[in-house]
Design a protein around this motif. Structure first.
Motif, PDB file in Angstrom:
ATOM      1  N   ALA A  48     -42.309 -39.111 -91.211  1.00  0.00           N
ATOM      2  CA  ALA A  48     -41.970 -40.307 -90.899  1.00  0.00           C
ATOM      3  C   ALA A  48     -41.407 -41.269 -91.973  1.00  0.00           C
ATOM      4  N   GLN A  49     -41.492 -40.871 -93.245  1.00  0.00           N
ATOM      5  CA  GLN A  49     -41.188 -41.349 -94.283  1.00  0.00           C
ATOM      6  C   GLN A  49     -39.727 -41.444 -94.410  1.00  0.00           C
ATOM      7  N   GLU A  50     -39.198 -40.605 -93.520  1.00  0.00           N
ATOM      8  CA  GLU A  50     -37.471 -40.472 -93.615  1.00  0.00           C
ATOM      9  C   GLU A  50     -37.021 -41.806 -92.909  1.00  0.00           C
ATOM     10  N   ILE A  51     -37.678 -42.444 -92.266  1.00  0.00           N
ATOM     11  CA  ILE A  51     -37.214 -43.453 -91.363  1.00  0.00           C
ATOM     12  C   ILE A  51     -37.232 -44.724 -92.456  1.00  0.00           C
ATOM     13  N   GLN A  52     -36.018 -45.213 -92.859  1.00  0.00           N
ATOM     14  CA  GLN A  52     -35.768 -46.205 -94.193  1.00  0.00           C
ATOM     15  C   GLN A  52     -34.723 -47.328 -93.190  1.00  0.00           C
ATOM     16  N   SER A  53     -34.069 -47.149 -92.707  1.00  0.00           N
ATOM     17  CA  SER A  53     -33.003 -48.087 -92.216  1.00  0.00           C
ATOM     18  C   SER A  53     -33.379 -48.314 -90.342  1.00  0.00           C
ATOM     19  N   GLY A  54     -33.877 -47.243 -89.789  1.00  0.00           N
ATOM     20  CA  GLY A  54     -34.285 -47.355 -88.310  1.00  0.00           C
ATOM     21  C   GLY A  54     -32.858 -47.158 -87.565  1.00  0.00           C
ATOM     22  N   THR A  55     -31.880 -46.496 -88.198  1.00  0.00           N
ATOM     23  CA  THR A  55     -30.702 -46.299 -87.433  1.00  0.00           C
ATOM     24  C   THR A  55     -31.121 -45.112 -86.656  1.00  0.00           C
ATOM     25  N   ARG A  56     -30.833 -45.006 -85.355  1.00  0.00           N
ATOM     26  CA  ARG A  56     -31.199 -43.946 -84.302  1.00  0.00           C
ATOM     27  C   ARG A  56     -29.914 -43.442 -84.037  1.00  0.00           C
ATOM     28  N   ILE A  57     -29.710 -42.004 -83.866  1.00  0.00           N
ATOM     29  CA  ILE A  57     -28.507 -41.215 -83.560  1.00  0.00           C
ATOM     30  C   ILE A  57     -28.881 -40.207 -82.468  1.00  0.00           C
ATOM     31  N   SER A  58     -28.253 -40.306 -81.270  1.00  0.00           N
ATOM     32  CA  SER A  58     -28.637 -39.346 -80.199  1.00  0.00           C
ATOM     33  C   SER A  58     -27.924 -37.832 -80.639  1.00  0.00           C
ATOM     34  N   LEU A  59     -28.368 -36.806 -80.489  1.00  0.00           N
ATOM     35  CA  LEU A  59     -27.846 -35.377 -80.577  1.00  0.00           C
ATOM     36  C   LEU A  59     -27.473 -34.541 -79.341  1.00  0.00           C
ATOM     37  N   ASN A  60     -27.784 -35.541 -78.220  1.00  0.00           N
ATOM     38  CA  ASN A  60     -27.699 -34.876 -77.008  1.00  0.00           C
ATOM     39  C   ASN A  60     -26.145 -34.944 -76.386  1.00  0.00           C
ATOM     40  N   TRP A  61     -25.421 -33.892 -76.322  1.00  0.00           N
ATOM     41  CA  TRP A  61     -24.148 -33.810 -75.569  1.00  0.00           C
ATOM     42  C   TRP A  61     -24.326 -34.307 -73.974  1.00  0.00           C
ATOM     43  N   PRO A  62     -23.336 -34.804 -73.558  1.00  0.00           N
ATOM     44  CA  PRO A  62     -23.441 -35.381 -72.133  1.00  0.00           C
ATOM     45  C   PRO A  62     -23.757 -34.074 -71.247  1.00  0.00           C
ATOM     46  N   MET A  63     -24.608 -34.262 -70.280  1.00  0.00           N
ATOM     47  CA  MET A  63     -25.239 -33.048 -69.540  1.00  0.00           C
ATOM     48  C   MET A  63     -23.807 -32.476 -68.640  1.00  0.00           C
ATOM     49  N   ASP A  64     -22.753 -33.299 -68.419  1.00  0.00           N
ATOM     50  CA  ASP A  64     -21.491 -32.840 -67.711  1.00  0.00           C
ATOM     51  C   ASP A  64     -20.463 -32.372 -68.671  1.00  0.00           C
ATOM     52  N   ALA A  65     -20.809 -32.245 -69.953  1.00  0.00           N
ATOM     53  CA  ALA A  65     -19.597 -32.312 -70.870  1.00  0.00           C
ATOM     54  C   ALA A  65     -18.776 -30.901 -70.941  1.00  0.00           C
ATOM     55  N   GLN A  66     -19.388 -29.792 -70.237  1.00  0.00           N
ATOM     56  CA  GLN A  66     -18.612 -28.763 -70.125  1.00  0.00           C
ATOM     57  C   GLN A  66     -17.774 -28.820 -68.928  1.00  0.00           C
ATOM     58  N   ASN A  67     -17.944 -29.637 -68.082  1.00  0.00           N
ATOM     59  CA  ASN A  67     -17.256 -29.848 -66.689  1.00  0.00           C
ATOM     60  C   ASN A  67     -17.422 -28.802 -65.959  1.00  0.00           C
ATOM     61  N   ASP A  68     -16.198 -27.947 -65.736  1.00  0.00           N
ATOM     62  CA  ASP A  68     -16.292 -26.981 -64.582  1.00  0.00           C
ATOM     63  C   ASP A  68     -16.245 -25.707 -65.362  1.00  0.00           C
ATOM     64  N   ILE A  69     -16.201 -25.806 -66.494  1.00  0.00           N
ATOM     65  CA  ILE A  69     -15.943 -24.371 -67.473  1.00  0.00           C
ATOM     66  C   ILE A  69     -17.100 -24.088 -68.545  1.00  0.00           C
ATOM     67  N   PRO A  70     -18.242 -24.236 -68.052  1.00  0.00           N
ATOM     68  CA  PRO A  70     -19.345 -23.838 -68.968  1.00  0.00           C
ATOM     69  C   PRO A  70     -19.203 -22.211 -69.461  1.00  0.00           C
ATOM     70  N   PHE A  71     -19.584 -22.117 -70.663  1.00  0.00           N
ATOM     71  CA  PHE A  71     -19.513 -20.556 -71.200  1.00  0.00           C
ATOM     72  C   PHE A  71     -20.895 -19.710 -70.686  1.00  0.00           C
ATOM     73  N   PHE A  72     -20.389 -18.706 -71.141  1.00  0.00           N
ATOM     74  CA  PHE A  72     -21.921 -17.522 -70.606  1.00  0.00           C
ATOM     75  C   PHE A  72     -21.919 -17.380 -68.956  1.00  0.00           C
ATOM     76  N   GLY A  73     -21.015 -17.758 -68.276  1.00  0.00           N
ATOM     77  CA  GLY A  73     -20.983 -17.860 -66.974  1.00  0.00           C
ATOM     78  C   GLY A  73     -22.113 -18.912 -66.437  1.00  0.00           C
ATOM     79  N   ARG A  74     -22.683 -19.911 -67.022  1.00  0.00           N
ATOM     80  CA  ARG A  74     -23.579 -20.658 -66.413  1.00  0.00           C
ATOM     81  C   ARG A  74     -23.061 -21.716 -65.530  1.00  0.00           C
ATOM     82  N   GLN A  75     -24.017 -22.101 -64.832  1.00  0.00           N
ATOM     83  CA  GLN A  75     -23.657 -23.015 -63.674  1.00  0.00           C
ATOM     84  C   GLN A  75     -23.051 -24.403 -64.182  1.00  0.00           C
TER      85      GLN A  75
END
Length: 319
Positions: A48-75
């Motif tokens: 928690a000592q790493e929090i110095q500025s309070g800047t928050r960054i999401s690392l989540n790619w949108p759930m639909d980012a791969q649209n209709d062509i996900p790799f590894f044959g996934r839905q």
């Protein structure tokens, strides 16, 4: 669990009758957390000592980012929004593969292939028996994946030093020597229990590809991707330092493997080490460069799905 209480890499395997390099039984025969046992209350408090500025960054790619062509044959991701008359109210239903966007691979995902055994010797029959939740990712939601994260920004280091671009869509390796050079360039200190995050540059290359190119690439079997090299040295480095590993690539490691084994086998089935994939690290890269600091506090809670195989990470980095 402190570094002093962890067996050395050379003392592996823990279960001498089990597969190579396994740590089965280290945290108990019924353990569901694996490497997450390293994330003690004391370690999280220190992180928690790493929090110095309070800047928050999401690392989540949108759930639909791969649209209709996900790799590894996934839905593909589907979202259905519907009104509930006579009230002016909406509900929605989401249907998706847990690994079609940002994800944590759980302990049900990948086994030692030759032995067909998952973490702590769990079998396919154990997993597919009625009402089984053994090795389910829901166990990770209780305390989450919380601690000190470090970004090894391989792509920024490569650009700064004018190293040749490695095609993210061809099987190729990011070597341990390169990763150590990145850490030295950043000036980041690696601490026991850190959550390792590697930016390979996959996302930047993904967005430069046309839909037709991505569709053609998605049909290549087996898929080919840039990733971390398979080597005993890489495994030793991970064992000695980290509580989880992640990257922006679809497979984290070089795919297909250049060795007779895969990192997935040892990390997931052998050690219970979470593997994060398809994390969106572009904004985090900008923030780390701006702050000149490549460590941060990580808060991630996998979905509480008993018996789940994988989960969106629901992850935030905080500086």
């Amino acid at each position: 669990m402190s570094v002093k209480s962890v067996p050395t890499f050379d003392e592996l395997p823990v279960d001498k009758k089990g597969p190579f390099l396994n740590a089965w039984g280290l945290y108990g025969d019924d353990d569901q957390l694996g490497f997450l046992n390293r994330l003690t209350d004391e370690l999280v408090k220190d992180a928690a000592q790493e929090i110095q500025s309070g800047t928050r960054i999401s690392l989540n790619w949108p759930m639909d980012a791969q649209n209709d062509i996900p790799f590894f044959g996934r839905q593909v991701f589907h979202k259905h929004v519907y009104q509930k008359p006579p009230r002016v109210v909406n509900d929605d239903v989401w249907t998706f593969n847990t690994q079609s966007s940002s994800q944590w691979d759980g302990l049900r995902h990948f086994a030692y292939q030759k032995e067909a055994k998952f973490y702590n010797g769990v079998t396919l029959d154990d997993i597919h028996s009625d009402n089984s939740t053994i090795n389910g990712i829901g166990a990770w939601s209780e305390k989450g994946i919380i601690g000190r994260g470090i970004l090894l920004d391989y792509e920024a280091w490569r650009e700064e030093h004018n190293h040749p671009l490695k095609d993210a869509f061809k099987s190729g390796a990011i070597t341990l020597s390169e990763l150590k050079a990145v850490a030295e360039w950043e000036g980041v200190e690696i601490k026991f229990g850190d959550i390792l995050i590697i930016r390979s540059g996959y996302m930047a290359q993904y967005y430069k590809r046309s839909h037709d190119e991505l569709e053609a690439l998605s049909k290549i079997l087996p898929p080919t991707f840039l990733g971390v090299e398979q080597s005993e040295e890489v495994l030793r480095w991970i064992w000695d330092n980290f509580s989880a590993v992640a990257g922006d690539q679809p497979s984290f490691e070089c795919w297909p493997s250049s060795q007779p084994y895969m990192l997935h086998e040892v990390l997931l089935a052998g050690w219970g080490c979470p593997i994060g994939e398809l994390f969106d690290l572009e904004a985090l890269s900008v923030q780390c460069k701006k702050s000149k600091r490549y460590s941060f506090f990580i808060a991630s809670e996998p979905c509480n799905v008993p018996g789940g195989v994988a989960s969106p990470p629901n992850i935030i980095a905080i500086q």
